[in-house]
Design a protein around this motif. Sequence first.
Motif, PDB file in Angstrom:
ATOM      1  N   TYR A 186       0.984  -1.283  -0.173  1.00  0.00           N
ATOM      2  CA  TYR A 186       0.087   0.079  -0.033  1.00  0.00           C
ATOM      3  C   TYR A 186       0.867   1.074   0.176  1.00  0.00           C
ATOM      4  O   TYR A 186       2.037   1.247   0.444  1.00  0.00           O
ATOM      5  CB  TYR A 186      -0.954   0.002   1.374  1.00  0.00           C
ATOM      6  CG  TYR A 186      -1.712  -1.307   1.473  1.00  0.00           C
ATOM      7  CD1 TYR A 186      -3.010  -1.123   0.785  1.00  0.00           C
ATOM      8  CD2 TYR A 186      -1.277  -2.192   2.059  1.00  0.00           C
ATOM      9  CE1 TYR A 186      -3.894  -2.145   0.775  1.00  0.00           C
ATOM     10  CE2 TYR A 186      -2.128  -3.354   2.307  1.00  0.00           C
ATOM     11  CZ  TYR A 186      -3.375  -3.376   1.809  1.00  0.00           C
ATOM     12  OH  TYR A 186      -4.275  -4.384   1.959  1.00  0.00           O
ATOM     13  N   LYS A 224      -1.247   7.728   2.406  1.00  0.00           N
ATOM     14  CA  LYS A 224      -1.461   9.062   2.088  1.00  0.00           C
ATOM     15  C   LYS A 224      -1.853  10.150   3.296  1.00  0.00           C
ATOM     16  O   LYS A 224      -1.269   9.764   4.370  1.00  0.00           O
ATOM     17  CB  LYS A 224      -2.311   9.322   1.029  1.00  0.00           C
ATOM     18  CG  LYS A 224      -2.019   8.638  -0.328  1.00  0.00           C
ATOM     19  CD  LYS A 224      -2.897   8.772  -1.447  1.00  0.00           C
ATOM     20  CE  LYS A 224      -2.056   8.103  -2.871  1.00  0.00           C
ATOM     21  NZ  LYS A 224      -3.015   8.213  -3.814  1.00  0.00           N
ATOM     22  N   LEU A 255      -5.468   8.013   4.634  1.00  0.00           N
ATOM     23  CA  LEU A 255      -6.064   7.239   3.462  1.00  0.00           C
ATOM     24  C   LEU A 255      -4.906   6.423   2.894  1.00  0.00           C
ATOM     25  O   LEU A 255      -3.545   6.738   3.063  1.00  0.00           O
ATOM     26  CB  LEU A 255      -6.247   8.508   2.493  1.00  0.00           C
ATOM     27  CG  LEU A 255      -6.664   8.071   1.210  1.00  0.00           C
ATOM     28  CD1 LEU A 255      -8.253   7.593   1.112  1.00  0.00           C
ATOM     29  CD2 LEU A 255      -6.705   9.092   0.264  1.00  0.00           C
ATOM     30  N   CYS A 256      -5.158   5.119   2.301  1.00  0.00           N
ATOM     31  CA  CYS A 256      -4.160   4.662   1.649  1.00  0.00           C
ATOM     32  C   CYS A 256      -4.727   4.009   0.448  1.00  0.00           C
ATOM     33  O   CYS A 256      -5.707   3.875   0.094  1.00  0.00           O
ATOM     34  CB  CYS A 256      -3.522   3.565   2.678  1.00  0.00           C
ATOM     35  SG  CYS A 256      -4.356   1.955   2.839  1.00  0.00           S
ATOM     36  N   CYS A 257      -3.664   3.698  -0.509  1.00  0.00           N
ATOM     37  CA  CYS A 257      -4.119   3.257  -1.991  1.00  0.00           C
ATOM     38  C   CYS A 257      -3.202   1.902  -2.194  1.00  0.00           C
ATOM     39  O   CYS A 257      -2.111   1.604  -1.732  1.00  0.00           O
ATOM     40  CB  CYS A 257      -3.434   4.208  -2.606  1.00  0.00           C
ATOM     41  SG  CYS A 257      -4.060   4.152  -4.255  1.00  0.00           S
ATOM     42  N   ASP A 258      -3.804   0.720  -2.611  1.00  0.00           N
ATOM     43  CA  ASP A 258      -3.452  -0.320  -3.029  1.00  0.00           C
ATOM     44  C   ASP A 258      -2.594  -0.310  -4.129  1.00  0.00           C
ATOM     45  O   ASP A 258      -2.991   0.194  -5.224  1.00  0.00           O
ATOM     46  CB  ASP A 258      -4.536  -1.575  -3.347  1.00  0.00           C
ATOM     47  CG  ASP A 258      -4.279  -2.869  -3.616  1.00  0.00           C
ATOM     48  OD1 ASP A 258      -4.416  -3.791  -3.096  1.00  0.00           O
ATOM     49  OD2 ASP A 258      -3.292  -3.022  -4.494  1.00  0.00           O
ATOM     50  N   ARG A 259      -1.270  -0.718  -3.949  1.00  0.00           N
ATOM     51  CA  ARG A 259      -0.333  -0.377  -5.361  1.00  0.00           C
ATOM     52  C   ARG A 259      -0.943  -1.237  -6.444  1.00  0.00           C
ATOM     53  O   ARG A 259      -0.408  -0.724  -7.630  1.00  0.00           O
ATOM     54  CB  ARG A 259       0.910  -1.143  -4.716  1.00  0.00           C
ATOM     55  CG  ARG A 259       1.851  -0.182  -3.745  1.00  0.00           C
ATOM     56  CD  ARG A 259       3.112  -0.583  -3.497  1.00  0.00           C
ATOM     57  NE  ARG A 259       3.904   0.250  -2.522  1.00  0.00           N
ATOM     58  CZ  ARG A 259       4.324   1.443  -2.938  1.00  0.00           C
ATOM     59  NH1 ARG A 259       4.555   1.851  -4.029  1.00  0.00           N
ATOM     60  NH2 ARG A 259       4.928   2.037  -1.940  1.00  0.00           N
ATOM     61  N   ASN A 270      -4.952   0.079  -7.046  1.00  0.00           N
ATOM     62  CA  ASN A 270      -5.308   1.423  -7.005  1.00  0.00           C
ATOM     63  C   ASN A 270      -6.576   1.869  -6.112  1.00  0.00           C
ATOM     64  O   ASN A 270      -6.989   2.910  -5.859  1.00  0.00           O
ATOM     65  CB  ASN A 270      -5.535   2.458  -8.265  1.00  0.00           C
ATOM     66  CG  ASN A 270      -4.238   2.935  -8.502  1.00  0.00           C
ATOM     67  OD1 ASN A 270      -3.379   3.276  -7.699  1.00  0.00           O
ATOM     68  ND2 ASN A 270      -4.122   3.285  -9.640  1.00  0.00           N
ATOM     69  N   ASP A 271      -7.178   0.723  -5.450  1.00  0.00           N
ATOM     70  CA  ASP A 271      -8.460   0.789  -4.606  1.00  0.00           C
ATOM     71  C   ASP A 271      -7.881   1.823  -3.490  1.00  0.00           C
ATOM     72  O   ASP A 271      -6.814   1.362  -2.857  1.00  0.00           O
ATOM     73  CB  ASP A 271      -9.089  -0.466  -4.088  1.00  0.00           C
ATOM     74  CG  ASP A 271      -9.650  -1.039  -5.426  1.00  0.00           C
ATOM     75  OD1 ASP A 271     -10.004  -0.472  -6.179  1.00  0.00           O
ATOM     76  OD2 ASP A 271      -9.746  -2.312  -5.324  1.00  0.00           O
ATOM     77  N   GLU A 272      -8.647   2.538  -3.007  1.00  0.00           N
ATOM     78  CA  GLU A 272      -8.680   3.446  -1.609  1.00  0.00           C
ATOM     79  C   GLU A 272      -9.232   2.860  -0.459  1.00  0.00           C
ATOM     80  O   GLU A 272     -10.287   2.346  -0.335  1.00  0.00           O
ATOM     81  CB  GLU A 272      -9.098   4.737  -1.681  1.00  0.00           C
ATOM     82  CG  GLU A 272      -8.265   5.603  -2.905  1.00  0.00           C
ATOM     83  CD  GLU A 272      -8.746   6.993  -2.933  1.00  0.00           C
ATOM     84  OE1 GLU A 272      -7.988   7.881  -2.927  1.00  0.00           O
ATOM     85  OE2 GLU A 272     -10.069   7.290  -2.801  1.00  0.00           O
ATOM     86  N   TYR A 273      -8.361   2.815   0.682  1.00  0.00           N
ATOM     87  CA  TYR A 273      -8.793   2.279   2.092  1.00  0.00           C
ATOM     88  C   TYR A 273      -8.209   3.237   3.092  1.00  0.00           C
ATOM     89  O   TYR A 273      -7.721   4.348   2.646  1.00  0.00           O
ATOM     90  CB  TYR A 273      -7.910   1.027   2.165  1.00  0.00           C
ATOM     91  CG  TYR A 273      -8.472  -0.192   1.322  1.00  0.00           C
ATOM     92  CD1 TYR A 273      -9.648  -0.604   1.211  1.00  0.00           C
ATOM     93  CD2 TYR A 273      -7.338  -0.503   0.336  1.00  0.00           C
ATOM     94  CE1 TYR A 273      -9.837  -1.948   0.238  1.00  0.00           C
ATOM     95  CE2 TYR A 273      -7.729  -1.638  -0.635  1.00  0.00           C
ATOM     96  CZ  TYR A 273      -9.048  -2.117  -0.768  1.00  0.00           C
ATOM     97  OH  TYR A 273      -9.382  -3.079  -1.479  1.00  0.00           O
TER      98      TYR A 273
END
Length: 417
Positions: free
Chosen positions: A28, A31, A44-48, A51-54
């Motif tokens: 991930y 952010k 906020l984080c983003c799957d590498r 690109n899904d946000e979590y």
Amino acid sequence: MMTIGGSIDNQDETDFGIEYDDAFSSKYIAKHILGRGVSSTVRLCCDRITNDEYAVKIIDITGQNHGGDNRAEAIQEEYRNEVLVLNKLIEGGHPNIINLIDFIESPTYFFLVFELCHSGELFDYLTAVITLSEKKTRAIMRSVISAVAYIHSHNVVHRDLKPENILLDADLKVKISDFGMAAELTEGVYLRELCGTPGYMAPEMLKCSMGLENISSYGQKIDLWACGVIMYTLLVGRPPFWHRKKMLMLRAIMEGRYRFGSPEWDDISDTPKDLISKLLVVDPKLRVSAEEALEHPFFQQTEVPIQTSFNARRKFKAVCLVVYGVVRLRHYLGQRIVSPHTIQENPYGIKAIRKALDGCAFNIYRHWVKKGQGQDRAALFANSPKMDIKNMTSSLSSSQQTTPTISRSSSLTGIIT
Ligand code: ADP
Ligand code: MG
């Protein structure tokens, strides 16, 4: 790959693309900050790959920022417990309970990856709108209590229900979060610890921790008490139990002493009041269960989805109706609906002004203010400021917004001082 050491709290909120330990950063990208808990930072984080946000809850498990080794153990226990409980609740799932997507452990941090709630805390939503209509309160409380019923059916007690721990997704759908204080009720397990947030604590939990009335443990009904406090707060924008002096507030809770005071409650119908009075019952045996609460007439009316998108046609129609209504009223009454005299005499008696004042009061004091307890909102009309505004603004900006959560190990003296 860079690993950030030291305090995560020091990191700039706009510092995008921060990288933590490899275990997390290989999957991930972290952010900006979405919120903070007592010992966590949520980003906020983003799957590498997708690109899904979590939302990732990052916990410094070394305890170096929160009081050393003993605290480190307590922190690890609290968040391991959160993962355990959430994994138990995930089987079958419930639409109003936050979904834990991933859990990553490194030598310095725990990373709990959750589904993202775009609209943040119910607390912030309430602060923005001051009060909610009966319809919106019904929609929110139905979701909250139905999630509580699901949690209880899995023999779990949440123990920290409050508007800060109720999140809203992009469609303002409720998601119960923060299961750090949750406990599983198995045979032979008796809950005795004082935990949660003072204003939402149930009388039996307080009495149990003070050794009063021979109460040796408490159970799931404490969550229903918290639901009563939340529902009251949603409808009038202030909690049922609040006092500057914590001990007086706790005494009022233990005695179940609250009021549907005037003028705030004048416009609210009897059905929600009746449900609140069945939730805020001192004796847990007489307090309604989650299943019983859902059967209450307040929830028997059809749910109206919360209006999120701007509808110009609908807005225009509403404005026309209001203007038409006012013109008709003026015609029939032959006088101004709200005269300047009325505003001067009793400004707090007018709903729109009351709402604006409550908003100002909240921004100044950072907590709800109760009339007639040494903190009269009418003071806002004073011509000269009662305190040094300059100092007040700087102290306000440094003060935290979230109400403190008492950890499971805290003693009552900790919150009374
Ligand atoms: P703690 O267990 O340390 O109290 P919380 O779970 O309460 O942490 O999270 C702290 C804050 O972070 C919340 O009050 C909220 O503002 C924000 N937050 C937590 N989870 C999410 C999420 N899934 N989506 C958006 N914001 C979140
Ligand atoms: Mg929290």
